[in-house]
Write a protein that holds these residues in place. Sequence first.
Motif, mmCIF file in Angstrom:
data_model
loop_
_atom_site.group_PDB
_atom_site.id
_atom_site.type_symbol
_atom_site.label_atom_id
_atom_site.label_comp_id
_atom_site.label_asym_id
_atom_site.label_seq_id
_atom_site.Cartn_x
_atom_site.Cartn_y
_atom_site.Cartn_z
ATOM 1 N N MET A 111 83.145 -10.945 -8.968
ATOM 2 C CA MET A 111 82.562 -9.804 -8.273
ATOM 3 C C MET A 111 81.042 -9.952 -8.291
ATOM 4 S SD MET A 111 82.435 -5.766 -9.455
ATOM 5 C CE MET A 111 83.736 -6.017 -10.569
ATOM 6 N N ASN A 112 80.430 -9.818 -7.145
ATOM 7 C CA ASN A 112 78.979 -9.889 -7.045
ATOM 8 C C ASN A 112 78.427 -8.475 -7.220
ATOM 9 O OD1 ASN A 112 76.292 -10.078 -6.341
ATOM 10 N ND2 ASN A 112 76.680 -11.539 -4.689
ATOM 11 N N ILE A 113 77.943 -8.198 -8.411
ATOM 12 C CA ILE A 113 77.497 -6.852 -8.763
ATOM 13 C C ILE A 113 76.264 -6.456 -7.952
ATOM 14 C CG2 ILE A 113 76.603 -5.428 -10.634
ATOM 15 C CD1 ILE A 113 78.396 -7.091 -12.509
ATOM 16 N N GLU A 114 75.348 -7.400 -7.780
ATOM 17 C CA GLU A 114 74.136 -7.068 -7.030
ATOM 18 C C GLU A 114 74.467 -6.723 -5.575
ATOM 19 O OE1 GLU A 114 69.732 -8.806 -6.020
ATOM 20 O OE2 GLU A 114 70.858 -9.637 -7.690
ATOM 21 N N ALA A 115 75.398 -7.468 -4.971
ATOM 22 C CA ALA A 115 75.796 -7.175 -3.588
ATOM 23 C C ALA A 115 76.447 -5.791 -3.500
ATOM 24 C CB ALA A 115 76.753 -8.241 -3.078
ATOM 25 N N LEU A 116 77.278 -5.460 -4.481
ATOM 26 C CA LEU A 116 77.909 -4.141 -4.516
ATOM 27 C C LEU A 116 76.846 -3.049 -4.614
ATOM 28 C CD1 LEU A 116 80.601 -2.450 -4.875
ATOM 29 C CD2 LEU A 116 80.104 -2.592 -7.315
ATOM 30 N N TYR A 117 75.889 -3.266 -5.490
ATOM 31 C CA TYR A 117 74.818 -2.291 -5.670
ATOM 32 C C TYR A 117 74.025 -2.127 -4.370
ATOM 33 C CZ TYR A 117 70.522 -0.137 -7.285
ATOM 34 O OH TYR A 117 69.452 0.704 -7.429
ATOM 35 N N GLN A 118 73.646 -3.247 -3.764
ATOM 36 C CA GLN A 118 72.868 -3.189 -2.528
ATOM 37 C C GLN A 118 73.648 -2.483 -1.421
ATOM 38 O OE1 GLN A 118 69.694 -3.888 -2.286
ATOM 39 N NE2 GLN A 118 69.724 -4.451 -4.444
ATOM 40 N N GLN A 119 74.940 -2.732 -1.375
ATOM 41 C CA GLN A 119 75.784 -2.137 -0.335
ATOM 42 C C GLN A 119 75.843 -0.612 -0.468
ATOM 43 O OE1 GLN A 119 79.782 -3.657 -0.437
ATOM 44 N NE2 GLN A 119 80.453 -2.405 1.284
ATOM 45 N N HIS A 120 75.815 -0.113 -1.686
ATOM 46 C CA HIS A 120 76.006 1.327 -1.905
ATOM 47 C C HIS A 120 74.763 2.052 -2.417
ATOM 48 C CE1 HIS A 120 80.228 0.887 -1.090
ATOM 49 N NE2 HIS A 120 80.305 -0.093 -1.976
ATOM 50 N N GLN A 121 73.662 1.351 -2.525
ATOM 51 C CA GLN A 121 72.446 1.911 -3.114
ATOM 52 C C GLN A 121 71.989 3.185 -2.409
ATOM 53 O OE1 GLN A 121 69.295 -0.877 -2.776
ATOM 54 N NE2 GLN A 121 67.747 0.494 -3.554
ATOM 55 N N ASP A 122 71.827 3.158 -1.094
ATOM 56 C CA ASP A 122 71.345 4.339 -0.376
ATOM 57 C C ASP A 122 72.312 5.512 -0.512
ATOM 58 O OD1 ASP A 122 69.076 2.991 0.427
ATOM 59 O OD2 ASP A 122 69.938 2.381 2.350
ATOM 60 N N GLU A 123 73.589 5.209 -0.424
ATOM 61 C CA GLU A 123 74.608 6.250 -0.557
ATOM 62 C C GLU A 123 74.588 6.848 -1.968
ATOM 63 O OE1 GLU A 123 79.398 6.743 0.305
ATOM 64 O OE2 GLU A 123 78.505 4.747 0.308
ATOM 65 N N LEU A 124 74.391 5.996 -2.976
ATOM 66 C CA LEU A 124 74.300 6.477 -4.362
ATOM 67 C C LEU A 124 73.080 7.379 -4.549
ATOM 68 C CD1 LEU A 124 75.222 3.373 -6.531
ATOM 69 C CD2 LEU A 124 76.242 5.630 -6.728
ATOM 70 N N ILE A 125 71.944 6.941 -4.033
ATOM 71 C CA ILE A 125 70.725 7.749 -4.165
ATOM 72 C C ILE A 125 70.922 9.093 -3.470
ATOM 73 C CG2 ILE A 125 68.293 7.925 -3.484
ATOM 74 C CD1 ILE A 125 68.074 4.892 -4.022
ATOM 75 N N TYR A 126 71.515 9.090 -2.283
ATOM 76 C CA TYR A 126 71.777 10.331 -1.558
ATOM 77 C C TYR A 126 72.692 11.242 -2.381
ATOM 78 C CZ TYR A 126 73.210 13.505 2.151
ATOM 79 O OH TYR A 126 73.462 14.636 2.878
ATOM 80 N N HIS A 127 73.728 10.662 -2.973
ATOM 81 C CA HIS A 127 74.674 11.438 -3.782
ATOM 82 C C HIS A 127 73.964 12.081 -4.980
ATOM 83 C CE1 HIS A 127 78.405 12.545 -5.796
ATOM 84 N NE2 HIS A 127 77.991 11.883 -6.869
ATOM 85 N N VAL A 128 73.188 11.280 -5.699
ATOM 86 C CA VAL A 128 72.490 11.804 -6.884
ATOM 87 C C VAL A 128 71.393 12.781 -6.473
ATOM 88 C CG1 VAL A 128 71.101 11.166 -8.896
ATOM 89 C CG2 VAL A 128 73.079 9.779 -8.268
ATOM 90 N N PHE A 129 70.722 12.514 -5.352
ATOM 91 C CA PHE A 129 69.710 13.437 -4.843
ATOM 92 C C PHE A 129 70.322 14.813 -4.569
ATOM 93 C CE2 PHE A 129 67.546 15.496 -1.268
ATOM 94 C CZ PHE A 129 66.262 15.595 -1.781
ATOM 95 N N GLY A 130 71.555 14.812 -4.086
ATOM 96 C CA GLY A 130 72.249 16.075 -3.830
ATOM 97 C C GLY A 130 72.468 16.898 -5.092
ATOM 98 N N ILE A 131 72.505 16.237 -6.224
ATOM 99 C CA ILE A 131 72.685 16.929 -7.503
ATOM 100 C C ILE A 131 71.336 17.347 -8.088
ATOM 101 C CG2 ILE A 131 73.518 16.662 -9.890
ATOM 102 C CD1 ILE A 131 75.561 14.590 -8.742
ATOM 103 N N LEU A 132 70.351 16.446 -8.023
ATOM 104 C CA LEU A 132 69.082 16.657 -8.723
ATOM 105 C C LEU A 132 67.936 17.163 -7.845
ATOM 106 C CD1 LEU A 132 69.093 13.429 -10.911
ATOM 107 C CD2 LEU A 132 69.878 15.713 -11.534
#
Length: 166
Positions: free
Chosen positions: A1-22
């Motif tokens: 599993m390429n962890i960096e590719a996974l992170y890059q693929q979902h980075q913006d979505e993750l930030i948006y998700h966490v931004f919605g909380i914080l």
Amino acid sequence: MNIEALYQQHQDELIYHVFGILHCRDIAADIVQESYIKFSREAERQKIEHPRSLLFRIAHNLALDYLKHVKVTESYAQSEDPALIPKTESPSAEQLVSDAQRLHLLRQAIAELPPRCRQAFILHNIHGMSYRDIAQALNISESGVEKHIMKGLLHCRKQMKKRLPE
């Protein structure tokens, strides 16, 4: 599993998700980076069946932990009577030596970073600059800044863990 590719693929979505909380982009970005680090450690220990789900769960839990910390800190600050707070004692000689050692090791780890990575890392973590401001100062993209800072965090944590006695 390429962890960096996974992170890059979902980075913006993750930030948006966490931004919605914080409701703070900079803190959300920091928490997403911390999520990646925790995810990387977990991936080293075991095979992960649903990597995206785990990455989002880690980010969500870290965001909730952050909110709890803020609430506890605010509650404590409001409940304290200044007259009842004991005067803080000076740190012991052992603590001062330990702190100096940790600072020296951290400086060494930062010095080992590639120049561009080191600049972004210092501007964000020491000078408190936002990703946008760093991107403008270094004439690179915000995602480039984020990658440099993430690389710096991973390197420093790895070096500190390796060099500090348990």
